[in-house]
Design a protein around this motif. Structure first.
Motif, PDB file in Angstrom:
ATOM      1  N   ALA A   1       0.626  -1.305   0.038  1.00  0.00           N
ATOM      2  CA  ALA A   1       0.025  -0.171   0.042  1.00  0.00           C
ATOM      3  C   ALA A   1       0.937   1.263  -0.073  1.00  0.00           C
ATOM      4  CB  ALA A   1      -1.218  -0.022   1.368  1.00  0.00           C
ATOM      5  N   CYS A   2       2.129   1.056  -0.764  1.00  0.00           N
ATOM      6  CA  CYS A   2       2.954   2.329  -0.905  1.00  0.00           C
ATOM      7  C   CYS A   2       3.456   2.480  -2.464  1.00  0.00           C
ATOM      8  CB  CYS A   2       4.147   2.217   0.262  1.00  0.00           C
ATOM      9  SG  CYS A   2       3.815   2.959   1.703  1.00  0.00           S
ATOM     10  N   PRO A   3       3.422   3.433  -2.527  1.00  0.00           N
ATOM     11  CA  PRO A   3       3.909   3.949  -3.996  1.00  0.00           C
ATOM     12  C   PRO A   3       5.097   3.525  -4.431  1.00  0.00           C
ATOM     13  CG  PRO A   3       4.354   5.906  -2.820  1.00  0.00           C
ATOM     14  CD  PRO A   3       3.648   4.756  -1.852  1.00  0.00           C
ATOM     15  N   ILE A   4       5.315   3.542  -5.857  1.00  0.00           N
ATOM     16  CA  ILE A   4       6.706   3.204  -6.427  1.00  0.00           C
ATOM     17  C   ILE A   4       7.181   4.517  -7.157  1.00  0.00           C
ATOM     18  CG2 ILE A   4       7.853   1.838  -8.253  1.00  0.00           C
ATOM     19  CD1 ILE A   4       6.042  -0.383  -7.467  1.00  0.00           C
ATOM     20  N   ILE A   5       8.466   4.935  -6.604  1.00  0.00           N
ATOM     21  CA  ILE A   5       8.986   5.972  -7.294  1.00  0.00           C
ATOM     22  C   ILE A   5      10.399   5.629  -7.603  1.00  0.00           C
ATOM     23  CG2 ILE A   5       9.382   8.576  -7.017  1.00  0.00           C
ATOM     24  CD1 ILE A   5       7.668   8.545  -4.701  1.00  0.00           C
ATOM     25  N   SER A   6      10.692   5.389  -8.857  1.00  0.00           N
ATOM     26  CA  SER A   6      11.857   4.443  -8.897  1.00  0.00           C
ATOM     27  C   SER A   6      12.486   4.261 -10.361  1.00  0.00           C
ATOM     28  CB  SER A   6      11.304   3.005  -8.681  1.00  0.00           C
ATOM     29  OG  SER A   6      12.480   2.016  -8.617  1.00  0.00           O
ATOM     30  N   ALA A   7      13.868   4.122 -10.474  1.00  0.00           N
ATOM     31  CA  ALA A   7      14.684   3.698 -11.378  1.00  0.00           C
ATOM     32  C   ALA A   7      14.005   2.358 -11.861  1.00  0.00           C
ATOM     33  CB  ALA A   7      16.007   3.671 -11.334  1.00  0.00           C
ATOM     34  N   THR A   8      14.137   1.994 -12.925  1.00  0.00           N
ATOM     35  CA  THR A   8      13.684   0.471 -13.586  1.00  0.00           C
ATOM     36  C   THR A   8      14.752  -0.223 -14.011  1.00  0.00           C
ATOM     37  OG1 THR A   8      13.196   1.347 -15.722  1.00  0.00           O
ATOM     38  CG2 THR A   8      11.442   1.714 -14.127  1.00  0.00           C
ATOM     39  N   PRO A   9      14.605  -1.583 -14.483  1.00  0.00           N
ATOM     40  CA  PRO A   9      15.718  -2.317 -15.205  1.00  0.00           C
ATOM     41  C   PRO A   9      15.928  -1.588 -16.658  1.00  0.00           C
ATOM     42  CG  PRO A   9      14.033  -3.776 -14.403  1.00  0.00           C
ATOM     43  CD  PRO A   9      13.453  -2.266 -14.094  1.00  0.00           C
ATOM     44  N   VAL A  10      15.304  -0.513 -16.923  1.00  0.00           N
ATOM     45  CA  VAL A  10      15.679   0.182 -18.343  1.00  0.00           C
ATOM     46  C   VAL A  10      16.178   1.321 -17.735  1.00  0.00           C
ATOM     47  CG1 VAL A  10      14.561   1.089 -20.414  1.00  0.00           C
ATOM     48  CG2 VAL A  10      13.753  -0.860 -19.534  1.00  0.00           C
ATOM     49  N   GLU A  11      17.384   1.542 -18.423  1.00  0.00           N
ATOM     50  CA  GLU A  11      18.165   2.843 -18.396  1.00  0.00           C
ATOM     51  C   GLU A  11      17.367   4.037 -18.752  1.00  0.00           C
ATOM     52  OE1 GLU A  11      22.529   4.531 -19.200  1.00  0.00           O
ATOM     53  OE2 GLU A  11      22.242   2.357 -19.446  1.00  0.00           O
ATOM     54  N   ASN A  12      17.509   5.123 -18.030  1.00  0.00           N
ATOM     55  CA  ASN A  12      16.831   6.355 -18.412  1.00  0.00           C
ATOM     56  C   ASN A  12      14.968   6.274 -18.456  1.00  0.00           C
ATOM     57  OD1 ASN A  12      19.070   7.205 -19.096  1.00  0.00           O
ATOM     58  ND2 ASN A  12      18.959   7.099 -21.431  1.00  0.00           N
ATOM     59  N   LEU A  13      14.634   5.163 -17.819  1.00  0.00           N
ATOM     60  CA  LEU A  13      13.301   5.025 -17.659  1.00  0.00           C
ATOM     61  C   LEU A  13      12.863   4.981 -16.180  1.00  0.00           C
ATOM     62  CD1 LEU A  13      10.266   4.628 -19.037  1.00  0.00           C
ATOM     63  CD2 LEU A  13      10.632   2.108 -19.148  1.00  0.00           C
ATOM     64  N   PHE A  14      12.114   5.970 -15.750  1.00  0.00           N
ATOM     65  CA  PHE A  14      11.677   5.944 -14.279  1.00  0.00           C
ATOM     66  C   PHE A  14      10.241   5.797 -14.250  1.00  0.00           C
ATOM     67  CE2 PHE A  14      15.838   7.760 -14.974  1.00  0.00           C
ATOM     68  CZ  PHE A  14      16.377   7.675 -13.773  1.00  0.00           C
ATOM     69  N   PHE A  15       9.609   5.288 -13.227  1.00  0.00           N
ATOM     70  CA  PHE A  15       8.258   5.043 -13.070  1.00  0.00           C
ATOM     71  C   PHE A  15       7.635   5.649 -11.686  1.00  0.00           C
ATOM     72  CE2 PHE A  15       5.789   1.862 -15.788  1.00  0.00           C
ATOM     73  CZ  PHE A  15       6.703   1.847 -16.753  1.00  0.00           C
TER      74      PHE A  15
END
Ligand SMILES: Cc1cc2nc3c(=O)[nH]c(=O)nc-3n(C[C@H](O)[C@H](O)[C@H](O)COP(=O)(O)OP(=O)(O)OC[C@H]3O[C@@H](n4cnc5c(N)ncnc54)[C@H](O)[C@@H]3O)c2cc1C
Ligand SMILES: [Zn+2]
Lengths: 93, 417
Positions: free
Chosen positions: B347-361
Motif C-alpha cells: 500500500a505504498c507507491p513506487i517512485i523508482s528507476a527501473t531495469p531500463v536505463e533512463n526510464l523511471f516510474f
C-alpha cells in the motif's frame, strides 16, 4: 454483476458468492532453498496485470468453498471460461 | 502568463469575460525533449512543473492519451492527510502536505485546499490501540494528530450516530486538523497552466504505445498520433495503466489494477464540515462546497481496467454510510463512477528507476495518491533531473520488493485513501 459458472457446483451463481484471489498458474519455485531474493520477489509480488485476457484464481466462498480458475477479459469483463485448478485454459488470447 | 487576481477579475468583467487568455497552449510535439512525462494526471503535471521550476529543465513534454487530469485525478474523492504510520511514508506525505499549504499561491491558481480536518474512526478496542500508536508515531514525526473519544467525535460531527446503540459503536477517532480536501480538477489545471507558462509542452490526445530502446536504454517513445519522439529521460506516471506500460518496456511491476468507485449525492445544505473515514464499517464521506456528499469505500476485488465497478461494492459502501449517518438514508445519489487504481502489496507507491536505463516510474499510488500529488511531483522531478532518487523517494524503489524492505502501510493508516 458477474454471473459465474462454478465448475465444481456446475451451475451459475451471482458474483457475491465468490471471491477473486488474483493471478492463476503462479508456480511455487521448485527449489526454494536455492532461489535468489529476486526470484522469490517475483513469485510473491510481481504480477502480469494485463489489460485483456487474464487467467485468475477465484474461490466459491459462499458456496462449495473450492478454488477454480477463470479466463476473463479485464477490459470488457467478459468471462471466457471457467476451469478447475490443475487444468489448463483453452482461451489464451 | 496573465496573473489571476481580484483586480484581473474586475478588469475582465468590464469586457464581459471575453478576453481571458487561454489557460495553456496546444503545441505540436517537437522531435526531441530532455524529459518526457507519460501521463498527464496530477502527478505527471506536477512533475513537469517542478522540473521546470526547481531544476530549470524546461525542454519537457507531458504526453496524455486522453485529456489532462481525466484519469484518477478527475475521479477521486480528494481526501488529503499525512497521518501515515511508518517514517518513510509519513515524511513523503507530510512533504506533500506542506506543499499543499502554499499551493494556490505558488501556482497562482485556486486549488480550493480546505483544511477542514480528517477523522479516522475507531469501532473496536484494537482500532483504538492502532489509532493511539499511529497518532503517537505521527507526533514523533512532527505531524499533527490527536486521539479523540466518542464524545469529542460527536462534538465535531453532530450528525453522526455516535450512540452505543449503533451496530458498530464509535469508540473514538484519530483527528488530523490539517487534513482536508482540495478541488481535484483545479490541481491538474493549476499545475498544467503553471508548467505551460514555464515552457513545458502539454500534448493531449497522444497515447504512448511503445518505448524506443537502444542498447537496453530507453531513448524515446512511440506514440499513436505523433510518431516517435526522442527523450533524454522518460518518467512514466500512468497510474492504473502502469502494468501495461511496464510490459512494453519488458518488465513486470508488483502492481494489480483494480476498479475503485465513488459516488456523489444531490447537492444539499451544509451538513458536514469535515471528513469522516471509517475502516471498520468501511466507508468515508465529506461534503463538497457545491453541497453534494462525496462518498467512497473499497476496491472491487478483481483485476479490471473497465473504469466502472460492481453493484455489490457500491451497495456495501452506501450501507456503511447509512450506518454512520442514518440521517443520510433518504438522500438521493446523483452520479457514480470508477477509476482504475494501481495497488501495491504494501500500500505504498513506487517512485523508482527501473531495469531500463533512463526510464523511471512513479506509480502504485493505488487508492490514495491524490493527497500526495504535490510531493510526488516534487520528488519525482528531482529524481528525473538528477538521475537518482530524491532522499524522500529512495525508500520507494521498486527493488524494495527484492530485498524485503517493504513499507507496510496496509491498515496502518486508516482507510487507504
Ligand atoms: C474513486 C477514487 C477515489 C479516490 N479517492 C482518493 C482520496 O480521497 N484521496 C487520495 O489521496 N487519493 C484518492 N484516490 C487515488 C488518486 O486518485 C490517485 O492515486 C491519483 O489521482 C493518481 O494520480 P496520477 O496523476 O498518478 O494518475 P491519473 O490521474 O490516473 O493520471 C494518469 C494519466 O496517464 C494517462 N495514461 C495512461 N496510459 C497512457 C499512455 N500509454 N500514454 C499516454 N497517457 C497515458 C491516463 O490517461 C491518465 O490521465 C482515489 C481514486 C479513485 C479512483
Ligand atoms: Zn462451487
Amino acid at each position: 454483476m458477474f454471473d459465474i459458472y462454478c465448475p465444481h457446483c456446475q451451475e451459475h451463481r451471482e458474483e457475491e458468492e465468490f471471491h477473486a484471489s488474483g493471478e492463476a498458474h503462479i508456480a511455487r519455485p521448485l527449489d526454494p532453498d536455492n532461489c535468489t531474493d529476486k526470484e522469490w520477489a517475483e513469485y510473491i509480488y510481481f504480477r502480469k496485470n494485463p489489460r485483456g485476457i487474464h487467467h485468475e484464481l477465484w474461490v466459491h466462498a459462499a458456496g462449495c468453498r473450492k478454488f477454480f480458475n477463470i479466463t476473463r477479459d479485464t477490459q470488457t469483463y467478459e468471462i471466457k471460461e471457467t476451469y478447475k485448478v490443475g487444468q489448463q485454459p483453452t482461451v489464451t488470447e | 502568463m496573465q496573473k489571476y487576481s481580484g483586480f484581473g477579475l474586475f478588469k475582465h468583467a468590464l469586457s464581459h469575460h471575453e478576453n481571458w487568455q487561454r489557460v495553456w497552449r496546444n503545441p505540436t510535439p517537437k522531435k526531441q525533449y530532455d524529459v518526457i512525462i507519460v501521463g498527464g494526471g496530477g502527478h505527471g503535471l506536477a512533475t513537469a512543473y517542478y522540473l521546470a521550476k526547481e531544476h530549470g529543465i524546461t525542454n519537457v513534454a507531458v504526453l496524455e492519451k486522453g485529456y489532462l487530469g481525466g484519469g484518477n485525478t478527475a475521479r477521486n474523492t480528494t481526501i488529503v492527510r499525512s497521518n501515515y504510520l511508518w517514517d518513510e511514508a509519513a515524511h513523503l506525505y507530510e512533504h506533500a502536505m506542506k506543499l499543499w499549504e502554499g499551493l494556490s499561491q505558488d501556482l497562482n491558481y485556486n486549488v480550493m485546499f480546505s483544511q477542514r480536518g480528517v477523522l479516522n474512526l475507531g469501532h473496536t478496542l484494537q482500532d483504538m490501540r492502532d489509532i493511539e500508536r499511529r497518532v503517537n508515531a505521527n507526533r514523533l514525526n512532527g505531524i499533527d494528530g490527536e486521539v479523540l473519544d466518542a464524545k469529542q467525535v460527536q462534538e465535531i460531527v453532530p450528525m453522526m450516530d455516535c450512540s452505543e446503540n449503533a451496530r458498530f459503536p464509535v469508540m473514538g477517532a484519530s483527528w488530523q486538523p490539517r487534513g482536508g480536501v482540495a478541488r481535484h480538477d483545479a490541481v491538474a489545471w493549476g499545475y498544467a497552466r503553471a508548467a505551460d507558462a514555464l515552457g513545458v509542452d502539454l500534448i493531449q490526445q497522444c497515447e504512448v504505445v511503445d518505448f524506443v530502446m537502444e542498447d537496453g536504454a530507453a531513448v524515446g517513445v512511440r506514440t499513436r498520433q505523433h510518431g516517435t519522439i526522442g527523450a533524454g529521460r522518460i518518467g512514466c506516471v500512468t497510474a492504473g495503466n502502469s502494468g501495461v506500460m511496464a510490459k512494453l518496456a519488458g518488465f513486470e511491476l508488483p502492481l494489480e489494477s483494480h476498479p475503485l468507485q465513488a459516488l456523489v449525492s444531490e447537492p444539499i445544505k451544509p451538513i458536514l464540515d469535515t471528513v469522516v473515514m471509517s475502516n471498520h464499517v468501511h466507508g468515508y464521506v465529506s461534503q463538497s462546497d457545491k453541497g453534494d456528499l462525496v462518498i467512497g469505500a473499497g476496491i472491487d476485488g478483481y483485476l479490471g481496467y473497465g473504469q466502472r465497478g460492481s453493484y455489490s461494492t457500491i451497495e456495501h459502501t452506501v450501507q456503511a454510510i447509512v450506518e454512520m449517518f442514518p440521517v443520510f438514508s433518504r438522500v438521493r445519489m446523483n452520479r457514480q463512477w470508477g477509476g482504475i487504481v494501481d495497488t501495491c502489496p504494501d500500500a505504498c507507491p513506487i517512485i523508482s528507476a527501473t531495469p531500463v536505463e533512463n526510464l523511471f516510474f512513479n506509480c502504485g499510488w493505488g487508492t490514495g495518491g491524490f493527497k500526495a500529488t504535490p510531493g510526488s511531483g516534487n520528488v519525482f522531478a528531482a529524481t528525473l533531473a538528477k538521475g537518482e532518487a530524491h532522499p524522500l523517494a529512495k525508500p520507494f524503489s521498486m527493488f524494495r520488493f527484492h530485498d524485503g524492505s517493504l513499507i507496510d502501510e496496509h491498515g496502518a493508516a486508516g482507510v487507504a485513501h
